[in-house]
Design a protein around this motif. Structure first.
Motif, PDB file in Angstrom:
ATOM      1  N   TRP B  17      54.983  44.485  33.803  1.00  0.00           N
ATOM      2  CA  TRP B  17      54.073  43.465  34.145  1.00  0.00           C
ATOM      3  C   TRP B  17      52.711  43.346  33.485  1.00  0.00           C
ATOM      4  O   TRP B  17      52.382  43.942  32.693  1.00  0.00           O
ATOM      5  CB  TRP B  17      53.319  43.673  35.674  1.00  0.00           C
ATOM      6  N   GLN B  18      52.709  42.008  32.947  1.00  0.00           N
ATOM      7  CA  GLN B  18      51.718  41.583  31.900  1.00  0.00           C
ATOM      8  C   GLN B  18      50.528  40.758  32.747  1.00  0.00           C
ATOM      9  O   GLN B  18      50.955  39.705  33.182  1.00  0.00           O
ATOM     10  CB  GLN B  18      52.420  40.749  30.998  1.00  0.00           C
ATOM     11  N   ALA B  19      49.294  41.189  32.540  1.00  0.00           N
ATOM     12  CA  ALA B  19      48.115  40.490  33.115  1.00  0.00           C
ATOM     13  C   ALA B  19      48.150  39.103  32.536  1.00  0.00           C
ATOM     14  O   ALA B  19      48.345  38.760  31.475  1.00  0.00           O
ATOM     15  CB  ALA B  19      47.013  41.048  33.084  1.00  0.00           C
ATOM     16  N   ALA B  20      47.998  38.148  33.328  1.00  0.00           N
ATOM     17  CA  ALA B  20      47.678  36.749  33.058  1.00  0.00           C
ATOM     18  C   ALA B  20      46.214  36.691  32.195  1.00  0.00           C
ATOM     19  O   ALA B  20      45.390  37.585  32.396  1.00  0.00           O
ATOM     20  CB  ALA B  20      47.183  35.825  34.255  1.00  0.00           C
TER      21      ALA B  20
END
Ligand code: SF4
Lengths: 449, 177
Positions: B17-20
């Motif tokens: 998962w990639q943080a916004a």
């Protein structure tokens, strides 16, 4: 009641009901649009961030649940896991049976509707009392809530007045203030004497094991404070990672659901009463419910699990406004219901809900966690068609004919708002929504009949 | 297999998962200002008063936090049953200017039902307890169960008409000590 198709259902609604729903939903949309820019410097950034945080939770849902469980246990919150609705009901019955009394007070909770908890507990000999004003009305009428946030949006004050008088709550009155006092008096007695309180959970904070419940009336706090046992039921997707994420989500939920800067009460529960405390429940139990959510997470619809049940997508939806929540035949109505219900209950049984949409895109524009609801509705339609479940020969409007071609999904969705007379981006679009959005639905309607 | 194992097995492994990249900012609130707090609480139907307001409690039945009792004037009728009291008095941990909210933790000298059962709630805010934002206030959470109260209890369930005092207190007075 049999489940007539949605359109037949809608056609039979009384004009007063429709007017009530129309004005309540339009009002809520307008107030929310006015408020949110005062709450966030950049509303769009807030939504993007919230969506991303929910995705973070879902990415490592297993790990987060295990960490959350450990943090809850540390506070003395007892954690139970339920794979499906039947198991959750059993757990609750088992816990409730250990209490001394047989009176259960309930705070408003969609997930308990989802698992049909009340009827089950009543059959086992418990008196179950809904304590949210709207839910209480629904309960004494033998009705169902028709909105995630405003359960009796389909009822007029006159209907409430008649049932209160019939049930002996007090002298007949049509004044909402008086009616509220009558319910207050009746329910205070229940809060005072109940031995079990049941609630949902709005947010579970992974790092701290805190259960966060929001409400305006005080009934949820009373239900979770006065009885000696509190049982909270929570879908496994309702986590947020950190305490620091709370302000963002609390602001988004209060703003999107009821156009408030903050809900009246935010109850941050970390365990039962401690030894040095004089009140509060002696036991706090948490039931973690899967009931199809883990399956949704591994499929293409996973981002519906971001939903914080604010009801904003119902308020802007032209189909919801014309058909009312009951037409969705399930506790979750409106656009989120049209996506979630077929996923929870099966396409075969509930797949038709996905067709109850004009694909105007308003729901996606307002959703505080940016769930691409129209996209999911189209995919569900396509899936139903592939499985041979979609009825043939329905004269869909031009919107739907675009929709029937999966490759056109994205471009269709981009073009639709333009087609219905909108051009700007962002939440400001919604300002214009009440005027424009009825049309495609009515056209679809007329063409069908 | 237990339900716990079954659910965790169905969930399976995590994915990346990639943080916004966006950083969310609330509307800036300049300072912790009583003027703003008062404006917000008024907007919700609540009141802000000085310590003299407590003299109106004389002769009335009060259910109070133990650590708030010291601030009550002579002649207040303190009762032990929250359901019978006319007034609930609590000591506030933090007030929040931005939203007009009060953060109240549980504790050995606290009574949860004091801010909940009686029809009127007097919330005592000691000096130096006003914060500017919700972020600051929630940053002060302890391990105790806590409630954030923002205005009197309310409902709009019947035809959207706003009614105060449905199950919780219908009036709320923040008293600056
Ligand atoms: S889908 Fe979005 S707008 Fe609809 S209830 Fe859920 S969070 Fe709110």
């Amino acid at each position: 009641m049999a489940n007539p198709p949605m359109e037949d259902f809608a056609r039979r609604l009384r004009p007063s009901t429709l007017e009530g729903i129309q004005s309540a939903t339009v009002g809520r949309v307008r107030e929310r649009v006015r408020l949110l820019p005062f709450v966030f410097a950049d509303v769009e950034a807030a939504r993007t961030q919230a969506a991303s945080i929910k995705d973070e939770v879902l990415a490592d849902l297993g790990g987060n649940l295990v960490r959350f469980e450990a943090a809850c246990l540390k506070h003395g919150i007892q954690v139970h896991w339920a794979l499906d609705a039947a198991r959750a009901r059993e757990i609750v019955l088992d816990l409730a049976s250990r209490a001394e009394g047989r009176l259960v007070v309930k705070a408003k909770s969609m997930v308990t509707e989802e698992i049909h908890l009340n009827a089950f507990l009543e059959a086992a000999g418990f008196e179950v009392v809904e304590t949210d004003l709207g839910e209480y009305v629904v309960q004494i009428d033998g009705d169902h809530p028709s909105h995630i946030v405003a359960p009796i949006i389909h009822k007029t004050r006159y209907e409430v007045a008649r049932s209160f008088a019939q049930k002996g709550l007090g002298p007949y009155t049509e004044d909402p203030g008086e009616l509220t006092l009558q319910a207050r008096a009746r329910l205070r007695e229940k809060f005072r004497t109940a031995s079990i309180g049941i609630s949902g959970v709005n947010f579970g904070v992974v790092e701290s094991g805190r259960l966060v419940l929001v409400e305006n009336e005080g009934n949820s706090r009373l239900s979770t404070t006065a009885p000696s046992i509190h049982i909270a039921i929570m879908g496994i997707e309702k986590l947020i990672p950190r305490e620091a994420d709370l302000p963002l989500f609390l602001r988004l939920l209060a703003g999107s659901a009821t156009a408030q800067r903050m809900t009246t009460y935010v109850h941050l529960i970390s365990g039962p009463r401690r030894e040095d405390e004089s009140d509060g429940p002696r036991e706090v139990h948490l039931v973690l419910l899967d009931n199809g959510r883990s399956a949704i997470r591994s499929g293409p619809y996973r981002d519906v699990l971001r939903c914080i049940r604010c009801g904003a997508c119902l308020n802007v939806c032209p189909v919801y406004r014309q058909a009312s929540g009951h037409a969705y035949r399930h506790p979750y109505s409106g656009p989120i219901g049209a996506v979630l219900t077929p996923l929870l209950e099966g396409l075969e049984k509930m797949g038709d809900l996905a067709r109850a949409s004009t694909l105007c895109g308003a729901c996606e524009e307002v959703c505080p966690v940016k769930i691409p609801l129209p996209h999911h509705l189209l995919r569900l339609r396509d899936e139903a068609a592939r499985q041979g479940l979609a009825p043939k020969g329905i004269p869909w409007s031009r919107f739907a004919s675009v929709a029937d071609e999966p490759p056109m999904w994205r471009s269709g969705l981009t073009l639709l708002p333009l087609a219905s007379g909108l051009s700007e981006k962002g939440w400001s679009e919604v300002r214009a929504a009440p005027r424009r959005e009825g049309r495609p639905f009515r056209r679809w309607w007329d063409e069908r009949s | 297999m237990s339900d716990r194992e079954a659910i965790l097995a169905r969930i399976g492994s995590a994915w990346p998962w990639q943080a916004a990249s966006t950083e969310v900012v609330g509307r800036p609130v300049e300072r912790e200002s009583w003027a703003l707090f008062t404006e917000r609480l008024h907007g919700l139907g609540g009141e802000v008063a000085g310590p003299e307001a407590l003299t109106t409690l004389v002769e009335r039945s009060v259910y109070s936090d133990e650590d708030a009792a010291a601030y009550l004037p002579e002649g207040v009728r303190c009762v032990d049953d929250p359901w019978q009291a006319e007034i609930g008095v609590t000591l506030v941990d933090w007030a929040v200017a931005e939203t007009g909210s009060l953060l109240i933790a549980t504790g050995s000298d606290r009574r949860r039902l004091a801010s909940l059962c009686p029809p009127h709630h007097y919330a005592l805010v000691p000096e130096g307890r006003l914060l500017a934002t919700l972020e600051e206030a929630l940053g002060h959470l302890t391990v105790r169960t806590t409630v954030l109260v923002t205005g009197p209890s309310r409902t709009a369930d019947i035809e959207g008409v706003l009614i105060r005092g449905v199950h919780g207190p219908g009036s709320l007075t923040a008293v600056r000590l």
